[in-house]
Design a protein around this motif. Structure first.
Motif, mmCIF file in Angstrom:
data_model
loop_
_atom_site.group_PDB
_atom_site.id
_atom_site.type_symbol
_atom_site.label_atom_id
_atom_site.label_comp_id
_atom_site.label_asym_id
_atom_site.label_seq_id
_atom_site.Cartn_x
_atom_site.Cartn_y
_atom_site.Cartn_z
ATOM 1 N N ASP A 39 1.025 -1.190 -0.443
ATOM 2 C CA ASP A 39 -0.159 0.259 -0.489
ATOM 3 C C ASP A 39 1.102 0.980 0.289
ATOM 4 O O ASP A 39 0.732 2.429 -1.027
ATOM 5 C CB ASP A 39 -0.994 -0.080 1.467
ATOM 6 N N ILE A 40 1.489 0.801 0.782
ATOM 7 C CA ILE A 40 2.234 2.778 0.859
ATOM 8 C C ILE A 40 3.423 2.733 -0.125
ATOM 9 O O ILE A 40 4.358 3.562 -0.484
ATOM 10 C CB ILE A 40 3.089 2.702 2.317
ATOM 11 N N GLY A 41 3.920 1.525 -1.181
ATOM 12 C CA GLY A 41 4.949 1.594 -2.029
ATOM 13 C C GLY A 41 4.261 2.043 -3.527
ATOM 14 O O GLY A 41 4.911 2.764 -3.771
ATOM 15 N N ASP A 133 -11.855 2.591 3.691
ATOM 16 C CA ASP A 133 -10.176 2.447 3.281
ATOM 17 C C ASP A 133 -10.310 1.047 2.742
ATOM 18 O O ASP A 133 -8.978 1.022 1.385
ATOM 19 C CB ASP A 133 -9.175 2.301 4.555
ATOM 20 N N SER A 134 -10.190 0.322 2.414
ATOM 21 C CA SER A 134 -9.931 -1.130 1.739
ATOM 22 C C SER A 134 -11.118 -1.212 0.336
ATOM 23 O O SER A 134 -10.438 -2.274 -0.313
ATOM 24 C CB SER A 134 -10.386 -2.853 2.835
ATOM 25 N N MET A 135 -12.218 -0.513 0.261
ATOM 26 C CA MET A 135 -12.677 -0.711 -0.182
ATOM 27 C C MET A 135 -11.900 0.261 -1.865
ATOM 28 O O MET A 135 -12.171 0.418 -2.774
ATOM 29 C CB MET A 135 -14.361 0.457 -0.438
ATOM 30 N N ILE A 136 -11.536 1.273 -0.988
ATOM 31 C CA ILE A 136 -11.141 2.354 -2.149
ATOM 32 C C ILE A 136 -9.821 2.440 -2.564
ATOM 33 O O ILE A 136 -9.101 2.912 -3.092
ATOM 34 C CB ILE A 136 -10.860 4.140 -0.981
ATOM 35 N N THR A 137 -8.963 2.072 -1.686
ATOM 36 C CA THR A 137 -7.527 1.233 -1.743
ATOM 37 C C THR A 137 -7.055 0.467 -2.841
ATOM 38 O O THR A 137 -6.413 0.841 -3.729
ATOM 39 C CB THR A 137 -6.378 0.667 -0.842
ATOM 40 N N ALA A 241 1.032 9.952 0.994
ATOM 41 C CA ALA A 241 2.347 8.909 1.167
ATOM 42 C C ALA A 241 2.751 8.229 2.369
ATOM 43 O O ALA A 241 3.515 7.518 2.257
ATOM 44 C CB ALA A 241 3.716 9.870 1.124
ATOM 45 N N VAL A 242 1.489 8.026 3.231
ATOM 46 C CA VAL A 242 2.112 7.325 3.953
ATOM 47 C C VAL A 242 0.885 6.206 4.521
ATOM 48 O O VAL A 242 0.655 5.975 5.988
ATOM 49 C CB VAL A 242 2.299 8.379 5.514
ATOM 50 N N THR A 243 -0.023 6.342 3.489
ATOM 51 C CA THR A 243 -1.202 5.391 3.900
ATOM 52 C C THR A 243 -0.341 3.905 3.564
ATOM 53 O O THR A 243 0.091 3.688 3.037
ATOM 54 C CB THR A 243 -1.444 5.358 2.844
ATOM 55 N N GLY A 244 -0.968 3.064 5.087
ATOM 56 C CA GLY A 244 -0.853 1.688 4.609
ATOM 57 C C GLY A 244 0.475 1.648 6.115
ATOM 58 O O GLY A 244 0.984 1.130 6.259
ATOM 59 N N ALA A 245 0.665 3.188 7.023
ATOM 60 C CA ALA A 245 1.259 2.813 7.595
ATOM 61 C C ALA A 245 1.374 2.226 8.780
ATOM 62 O O ALA A 245 1.398 1.064 9.312
ATOM 63 C CB ALA A 245 2.099 3.896 8.389
#
Length: 643
Positions: A39-41, A133-137, A241-245
């Motif tokens: 995710d963050i990558g 979040d798990s729908m949008i990602t 840039a930090v989503t998935g932290a």
């Protein structure tokens, strides 16, 4: 100091039953790159771009480019490196991390006080936000990668959405087969992907090394001093840039904090920062007109034209892997919520014979798939989706900060003079990011909030209704000692074992009362079995079983499981030899109670919530399925309850 295992680096024995205990830390770190950091990558594909072309556009000048880069660097340092990797990873619940594990840890220390209730509600709301979040990602990451095709050939724009939908539908169809075999390819692909990120960034940094001055926080301060409102609103895109932290903390039990820290500080973070600085260096090197064109998709334009199509393919694979991790995370969180009593029993399929964490929940999978398809068709491009992205993530981060403050004082017993300043710094940072995302609500941010509100309503309604139902049943429950004596004279004993599943550890289950009333027989051995879920992820095998011999062939047994474990009752009974002898499944019958709600004259819940609870109760998976009982050895007896 707390009793936490603060210096344990590897995965605990219970944390990964079939996993990597004893494996070298480097091997675990490489595996983590393939599963945890997707995710963050994949954020560099769209995060830097959105700060300039999003709803609040910024000028493409040195001040703003260096200011944004400084914000990205310090956001990654403070939120990911300090808050999650350095501090929260010390807060393990028997090796497991994540919001629910943290809530369970805090609740076990401060009890069922008012503060404990607030902590539980915060954790439940963070879980609810995770579903949004798990729908949008998957939608934003896969769509942003496929949009890279337009940098190869602009005429490919009409097929971007169809290709993205095919990939996403294929991703959800893949879930039923399990991802154990495909997962072996994840780490090599992601290692190549992160290496390419670093190489592309280095190429452009070498051409303009001056961009590295943005490591100085003064450039972020300058940005805010010059454009106060725009600087604040830019945080709404910088946070991408930090989503998935939070995934780093949630997956701690699978890899261990040592391996995750090694992969983050030693590989992932440097690769990400090199790429972000490379994008800024590339834009700084271009003339104004060319920069304005390049900022529409700087990630793919970093590569020479001949390598652009391979980069699109590689990025699409990376986003596919990142989406897979998010979907698996939704399954895992749902399983934890079921065990902790916030979600009704759902059909759970195990897709691997060796890895206990490989599960598939059909209901969650299909709901996510429908939502993702609707998001892609509604928002049409990744920029529009990015406007909806972030508010759920920052909301969850802010909740984690609240729980972290409680952790400092209630669990770790820090002095207030030390806990308050540290917590205040993270409140300021996470609060600023959350506030900057609030203007996104009209542009799509309402979607994750709506999903979160619906999920929160369902989770709390189920927990409340379940408690009320248990309370009503316990009020009329007959003490087992009195029942055993009276039943001896009114029932015929027949060969075999009868196990009556009970939700409470006191009283007689309704199924046993109905069996006596209608069949007038008792088996030679009668076991009243309660399955309890502990506020910890795993329960050691020696503490799994507790039993009381009530005399006359009556026994009360309790099986304890952690909230990360499978509740496989037959498997547990095979290891029990001290409750009237061994359990032969061919000589054992399981009796289950199935409750039907009746309208109450004085309902304890609002009518609409009672109707929701009743619907959830009717559609929950049966106890037979959830406890993995043999279908040909189960008898269900109904009862009616008013709440």
């Amino acid at each position: 100091m707390s009793e936490l295992s603060l210096d344990r680096d590897g995965p605990v024995e219970g944390g990964n039953p079939q996993g990597n205990r004893g494996s070298p830390k480097v091997a675990l770190a490489v595996g983590a790159v393939g599963i945890v950091f997707g995710d963050i990558g994949t954020s560099p594909i769209y995060a830097f771009r959105e700060t300039f072309v999003g709803p609040h556009k910024l000028a493409l000048d040195t001040l703003h480019l260096l200011g944004v880069m400084s914000l990205i660097f310090w956001a990654m340092t403070i939120i990911v490196s300090l808050q999650y990797v350095t501090i929260l990873m010390r807060a393990d619940n028997k090796g497991q991390g994540g919001t629910l594990a943290l809530v369970a840890l805090i609740s076990s220390r401060i009890g069922r006080t008012g503060y404990g209730w607030i902590a539980v509600m915060l954790g439940v709301f963070a879980t609810a936000l995770f579903y949004g979040d798990s729908m949008i990602t998957p939608a934003v990451s896969v769509l942003s990668a496929v949009e890279g095709l337009t940098t190869v050939e602009e005429d490919l724009q009409p097929i971007v959405i169809p290709i993205a939908l095919v990939l996403l539908i294929g991703l959800f169809l893949l879930q039923r087969r399990g991802t154990a075999k495909v997962g072996t390819l994840f780490a090599p692909v992601m290692v190549i992907y992160f290496s390419v990120l670093a190489i592309l960034g280095l190429i452009h940094i070498v051409q303009n090394p001056g961009v590295l001055v943005a490591l100085n926080p003064w450039y972020a301060v300058q940005f805010f001093m010059t454009d106060k409102l725009l600087g604040f609103l830019a945080l709404g895109s910088v946070v991408l840039a930090v989503t998935g932290a939070e995934a780093l903390y949630s997956d701690m039990g699978h890899f261990g904090r040592g391996a995750l820290r090694l992969s983050w500080f030693g590989f992932v973070m440097p690769c990400l920062l090199l790429n972000y600085f490379g994008q800024a260096a590339m834009i700084l090197n271009l003339e104004a007109a060319a920069a304005a064109d390049a900022i529409r998709n700087p990630f793919f334009l970093m590569a020479p034209e001949i390598y652009r199509l391979p980069l699109v393919i590689l990025a699409t694979c990376a986003t596919f892997i990142a989406s897979q991790a998010v979907i698996s995370g939704a399954f895992s969180v749902t399983h934890q919520a079921i065990q902790l009593g916030f979600v009704p029993r759902l059909s759970i399929l195990h897709t691997s014979e060796t890895e206990h964490g490989q599960i598939y929940i059909p209901f969650v999978n299909w709901v996510l798939m429908v939502a993702v398809i609707l998001l892609v068709l509604t928002f049409q491009n990744s920029s529009n989706l990015a406007s909806a992205y972030g508010i759920a993530v920052t909301g969850a981060m802010l909740i984690d900060t609240c729980l972290m403050a409680v952790l400092f004082v209630a669990v770790w017993r820090w002095k207030l003079w030390m806990a308050i300043p540290i917590a205040a710094v993270f409140f300021l940072v996470d609060g600023a990011f959350f506030g900057a995302n609030l203007p996104k609500v009209p542009d799509g941010g309402w979607f994750p909030l709506l999903v979160g509100a619906i999920a929160f309503t369902f989770l709390t309604t189920w927990a409340r209704g379940r408690k009320l139902m248990r309370d009503r049943m316990s009020e009329v429950a007959l003490p087992i000692e009195i029942f055993a004596k009276s039943a001896m004279n009114s029932a015929i004993r027949v060969p075999g074992t009868a196990i009556f599943m009970a939700s409470a550890t006191a009283g007689v289950p309704s199924a046993l009362l109905h069996n006596i009333k209608h069949n007038k027989v008792l088996h030679e051995r009668v076991v009243i079995l309660t399955v309890e879920i502990a506020e910890e992820p795993y329960v050691d095998s020696e503490f799994r079983t507790q039993f009381d011999d009530l005399g006359d062939g009556f026994y009360r047994m309790v099986l304890r499981y952690g909230f990360m474990e499978e509740t496989d009752v037959p498997a547990a009974l095979k290891k029990v030899h001290h409750c009237g002898g061994d359990f032969d499944m061919m000589q054992t019958s399981f009796f289950l109670s199935r409750q039907t709600l009746l309208p109450s004259k004085n309902p304890s819940m609002m009518i609409w919530r009672e109707k929701i609870f009743s619907w959830m109760l009717r559609n929950a998976a049966t106890a037979m399925e959830f406890f993995r009982l043999p279908s040909n050895r189960v008898v269900e007896l109904g009862s009616q309850v008013e709440i």
